[in-house]
Design a protein around this motif. Structure first.
Motif, PDB file in Angstrom:
ATOM      1  N   UNK A   1     -14.861 -21.309  36.101  1.00 51.35           N
ATOM      2  CA  UNK A   1     -16.281 -21.357  36.452  1.00 51.35           C
ATOM      3  C   UNK A   1     -16.813 -19.960  36.753  1.00 51.35           C
ATOM      4  N   UNK A   2     -16.032 -19.168  37.478  1.00 49.17           N
ATOM      5  CA  UNK A   2     -16.474 -17.830  37.852  1.00 49.17           C
ATOM      6  C   UNK A   2     -16.587 -16.926  36.632  1.00 49.17           C
ATOM      7  N   UNK A   3     -15.623 -16.999  35.725  1.00 48.58           N
ATOM      8  CA  UNK A   3     -15.654 -16.179  34.511  1.00 48.58           C
ATOM      9  C   UNK A   3     -16.908 -16.495  33.702  1.00 48.58           C
ATOM     10  N   UNK A   4     -17.217 -17.779  33.569  1.00 45.66           N
ATOM     11  CA  UNK A   4     -18.417 -18.170  32.836  1.00 45.66           C
ATOM     12  C   UNK A   4     -19.682 -17.664  33.535  1.00 45.66           C
ATOM     13  N   UNK A   5     -19.698 -17.711  34.869  1.00 47.13           N
ATOM     14  CA  UNK A   5     -20.890 -17.314  35.615  1.00 47.13           C
ATOM     15  C   UNK A   5     -21.175 -15.827  35.501  1.00 47.13           C
ATOM     16  N   UNK A   6     -20.144 -15.005  35.371  1.00 44.40           N
ATOM     17  CA  UNK A   6     -20.363 -13.562  35.271  1.00 44.40           C
ATOM     18  C   UNK A   6     -20.452 -13.093  33.820  1.00 44.40           C
TER      19      UNK A   6
ATOM     20  N   UNK B   1     -11.083 -17.013  28.106  1.00 42.84           N
ATOM     21  CA  UNK B   1      -9.739 -16.789  27.565  1.00 42.84           C
ATOM     22  C   UNK B   1      -8.741 -17.314  28.582  1.00 42.84           C
ATOM     23  N   UNK B   2      -7.453 -17.081  28.342  1.00 41.61           N
ATOM     24  CA  UNK B   2      -6.434 -17.633  29.232  1.00 41.61           C
ATOM     25  C   UNK B   2      -5.854 -16.594  30.180  1.00 41.61           C
ATOM     26  N   UNK B   3      -6.502 -15.424  30.302  1.00 46.77           N
ATOM     27  CA  UNK B   3      -5.911 -14.347  31.101  1.00 46.77           C
ATOM     28  C   UNK B   3      -5.820 -14.741  32.571  1.00 46.77           C
ATOM     29  N   UNK B   4      -6.880 -15.321  33.115  1.00 45.34           N
ATOM     30  CA  UNK B   4      -6.838 -15.712  34.527  1.00 45.34           C
ATOM     31  C   UNK B   4      -5.760 -16.762  34.767  1.00 45.34           C
ATOM     32  N   UNK B   5      -5.645 -17.738  33.890  1.00 47.17           N
ATOM     33  CA  UNK B   5      -4.628 -18.778  34.051  1.00 47.17           C
ATOM     34  C   UNK B   5      -3.227 -18.191  33.982  1.00 47.17           C
ATOM     35  N   UNK B   6      -3.032 -17.205  33.135  1.00 50.06           N
ATOM     36  CA  UNK B   6      -1.718 -16.552  33.041  1.00 50.06           C
ATOM     37  C   UNK B   6      -1.440 -15.735  34.291  1.00 50.06           C
ATOM     38  N   UNK B   7      -2.430 -14.922  34.703  1.00 51.95           N
ATOM     39  CA  UNK B   7      -2.233 -14.046  35.849  1.00 51.95           C
ATOM     40  C   UNK B   7      -1.947 -14.843  37.113  1.00 51.95           C
TER      41      UNK B   7
END
Length: 361
Positions: free
Chosen positions: A99-104, A109-115
């Protein structure tokens, strides 16, 4: 909430073999704001933290390193295998991050899920000194020595799975040190051996210990089977006054002692003499040994930790004491200290802030 516009992990977040050139403004005061967050289950407060820090964390996670970052399926599988109790919280974090990635306005992508799995992360080498006393009360004191620009500056109080946990945040949901409401306290310091291997960021290991363990023995059992990405010393004490320091590394079996102290090398003899000399690991450990031999009070511990050789002001070398933490589980409180300033936080304190000014040497 703004934490510095993404200045978190830079492209080279670990100290070099030789110290860098001293910058012209190395002696300038460093004003910072430390945030206290109380959010039992990740929600808008955690999402605000993610939004404020994600650009920096993304750069850190994708930096060029000795190994590429793992695929999402691999990282999720390792988390489910080794820390299944954290999976529901992880899924919640991934949803909030999306949600935050979309808002900014960043592309999905999957970077946040991986990190956020913190499996096989880039390398980073904080300093640190830590010591435990158990009489007349249990107290763990530690200095976190690092670059102020790389410090997350968040004390997070949570109850992800029902057990209350409070500690100094790192990597968005890991902890560099912390305490749970069973009276278990855990603190980490770099173990002095360079190199890395497949494993978890140690800050997530600290989080996991505090989420699932109530005793030092339970923490020992977990550490005996937990893959850790780099070499670290973990000092642990429980409500029964049982003390443990574990040396963990990706390429060897864990080593356990009852030592109440640790700095940045394994046991008595450093694996890397160069690193130990550069960061005064042996003199700091010798000072800790002298200190605990005097049967100090918690106040005595703090006083010593705020002075050399334990206290460092080499912030431009990523080796400055950004905070001194004191955990007193019997009072269910932690305190952060700086010269002339202290800040108390308990499990149930509301959100708050503390203005800090660090003074380089």
């Amino acid at each position: 909430m703004v934490l510095g516009g993404g200045r978190r992990k830079g492209l080279n977040p670990f100290p070099r073999a030789l110290p860098p050139a001293k910058p012209p403004d190395a002696g300038a005061p460093i004003p910072l704001t430390v945030f206290g967050i109380r959010e039992p289950v990740p929600g808008p407060r955690w999402q605000a933290l993610f939004t404020a820090t994600w650009p920096g964390y993304r750069r850190w996670y994708l930096q060029r390193d000795v190994r590429p970052r793992p695929a999402l399926t691999t990282a999720r599988d390792r988390l489910a295998e080794h820390m299944p109790e954290l999976v529901p919280t992880y899924r919640r974090l991934v949803d909030l991050a999306g949600e935050a990635v979309a808002a900014i306005g960043l592309p999905p992508d999957d970077v946040a899920a991986r990190m956020l799995t913190l499996w096989d992360p880039p390398r980073f080498l904080p300093g640190c000194s830590q010591a435990v006393v158990t009489h007349p009360e249990i107290a763990l004191c530690r200095n976190y020595d690092y670059s102020p620009a790389l410090w997350e500056r968040v004390v997070f109080s949570s109850a992800f799975a029902g057990r209350r946990v409070i500690g100094n945040g790192d990597c968005l949901w890991g902890l560099t040190d912390g305490m749970n409401d069973d009276g278990l306290v855990v603190s980490l310091s770099f173990g002095g051996r360079r190199g890395s291997g497949p494993g978890f960021a140690v800050s997530l290991v600290v989080r996991y210990l505090l989420e699932v363990a109530a005793t030092t023995e339970q923490a020992r059992e977990i550490l005996s089977r937990m893959p850790v990405a780099m070499a670290y010393n973990l000092t642990v004490v429980d409500a029964g006054k049982n003390v443990l320091t574990a040396f963990v590394a990706p390429d060897r079996a864990p080593e356990f002692t009852e030592s109440p102290i640790a700095t940045n090398h394994r046991g008595e003899v450093p694996d890397s003499v160069e690193h130990a000399q550069q960061f005064a690991s042996v003199p700091r450990r010798e000072r800790l040994a002298e200190l605990v031999a005097t049967d100090p009070s918690p106040t005595d511990l703090v006083s010593a930790f705020l002075k050399p050789p334990l206290y460092s002001t080499h912030y431009w070398r990523a080796f400055g004491t950004v905070y001194t933490a004191l955990y007193r589980p019997e009072s269910e409180a932690m305190h952060l200290f700086w010269p002339g300033l202290s800040w108390r936080r308990s499990f149930d304190d509301p959100d708050g802030t503390c203005a800090v000014v660090l003074h380089p040497d």
